[in-house]
Design an enzyme around this catalytic site. Structure first.
Site, short mmCIF file in Angstrom:
data_model
loop_
_atom_site.label_atom_id
_atom_site.label_comp_id
_atom_site.label_asym_id
_atom_site.label_seq_id
_atom_site.Cartn_x
_atom_site.Cartn_y
_atom_site.Cartn_z
CG ASP A 264 -85.50 8.41 -42.41
OD1 ASP A 264 -84.85 7.90 -43.34
OD2 ASP A 264 -84.95 8.91 -41.41
CG ASP B 204 -74.55 14.59 -31.20
OD1 ASP B 204 -74.87 15.01 -32.34
OD2 ASP B 204 -74.06 13.47 -31.01
CD GLU C 141 -88.57 11.90 -35.22
OE1 GLU C 141 -87.39 11.65 -34.85
OE2 GLU C 141 -89.52 11.10 -35.05
CE1 TYR D 195 -77.81 7.07 -36.53
CE2 TYR D 195 -80.18 7.43 -36.43
CZ TYR D 195 -79.08 6.83 -37.02
OH TYR D 195 -79.25 5.98 -38.07
CD GLU D 196 -80.20 12.67 -26.49
OE1 GLU D 196 -79.98 13.20 -25.39
OE2 GLU D 196 -81.31 12.73 -27.06
CG ASP E 150 -75.19 13.57 -42.12
OD1 ASP E 150 -74.31 14.34 -41.67
OD2 ASP E 150 -74.95 12.71 -42.98
CB THR F 98 -82.94 9.80 -31.32
OG1 THR F 98 -81.59 10.32 -31.32
CG2 THR F 98 -83.92 10.96 -31.33
#
Length: 227
Positions: free
Chosen positions: A61, A146, A36, A188-189, A110, A186
């Site tokens: 990350d 998104d 991921e 952010y979703e 991003d 997530t």
């Protein structure tokens, strides 16, 4: 405090040396390895770990305070098939050997909306060339976003660079049947930063050989022509 605790987590490797080609030894099995990328708090790595005990998942990350969240949850739930690697995405080939990775998930990265930042998009050919160095032949790349801009950009890349498109869902949650993998959400979703009210999903694989870097200029021109 989180950074100090992160140092003690057995499922977190921070800028490690000499791990390339040794992930089966790390996980103590020969199960497929799934990445991921830009994992943030690792919701997908952990969620997939719950769903697929026969696969190993690595969230990658650069931000340790975010990794801490997913790593702690994985430890608390005794998910020994989930680990985290702290490094930059563009350094990923330093940590995996050819064919060591079975799949890649890119979830709500991003979108780098400015055209001048297009090379920073994680589905830009610059990154696809890195992925090709570690993915098994025909290994899947999943994008869930998104951002309509990143979704459409990636479709252009898939076509221009001779990738194989396996799934294209322009409005994921409008479908009656959704796989358990795609139901994972997530942080952010949940924020719905793009305010698009819909989630886009693409699944594709790379050709045996990607077009040379000269093709990147044509892609740049296509983006400019789109205005």
């Amino acid at each position: 405090m989180r950074f100090a605790e992160l140092e003690t987590f057995e499922n977190v490797l921070q800028f490690p040396k000499n791990v390339k080609g040794k992930w089966s030894a790390f996980f103590k099995n020969e199960n497929p390895i799934v990445l991921e990328l830009a994992c943030g708090k690792g919701e997908y790595a952990v969620g997939l770990g719950f769903l697929h005990h026969q696969k190993n998942f690595i969230g990658i990350d650069i931000k340790g305070n975010r990794i801490w969240v997913g790593a702690k949850k994985a430890l608390e739930n005794k998910l020994d098939n989930v680990a985290f690697l702290r490094t930059q995405i563009d350094q990923v080939t330093e940590y995996f050997s050819t064919g060591e990775v079975s799949e890649i998930w890119i979830t709500f990265p991003d979108p780098q909306l400015r055209k001048s930042k297009a090379k920073k998009r994680l589905t830009h050919p610059k990154f696809l060339r890195l992925y090709q160095q570690l993915l098994k032949p025909r290994g899947y790349i999943h994008l869930k976003t998104d951002s309509p801009d990143l979704y459409n950009f990636t479709k252009v890349v898939i076509e221009m660079y001779n990738c194989v498109l396996h799934k294209d869902q322009e409005n994921l949650y409008s479908h009656d049947t959704i796989s358990e993998e795609l139901k994972i959400k997530t942080h952010y979703e949940s924020l719905d930063i793009a305010q698009s009210k819909r989630i886009h999903y693409l699944c594709f694989s790379l050709p045996n050989e990607l077009p040379a870097k000269e093709a990147d200029q044509r892609l740049k021109q296509v983006l400019n022509d789109e205005g």
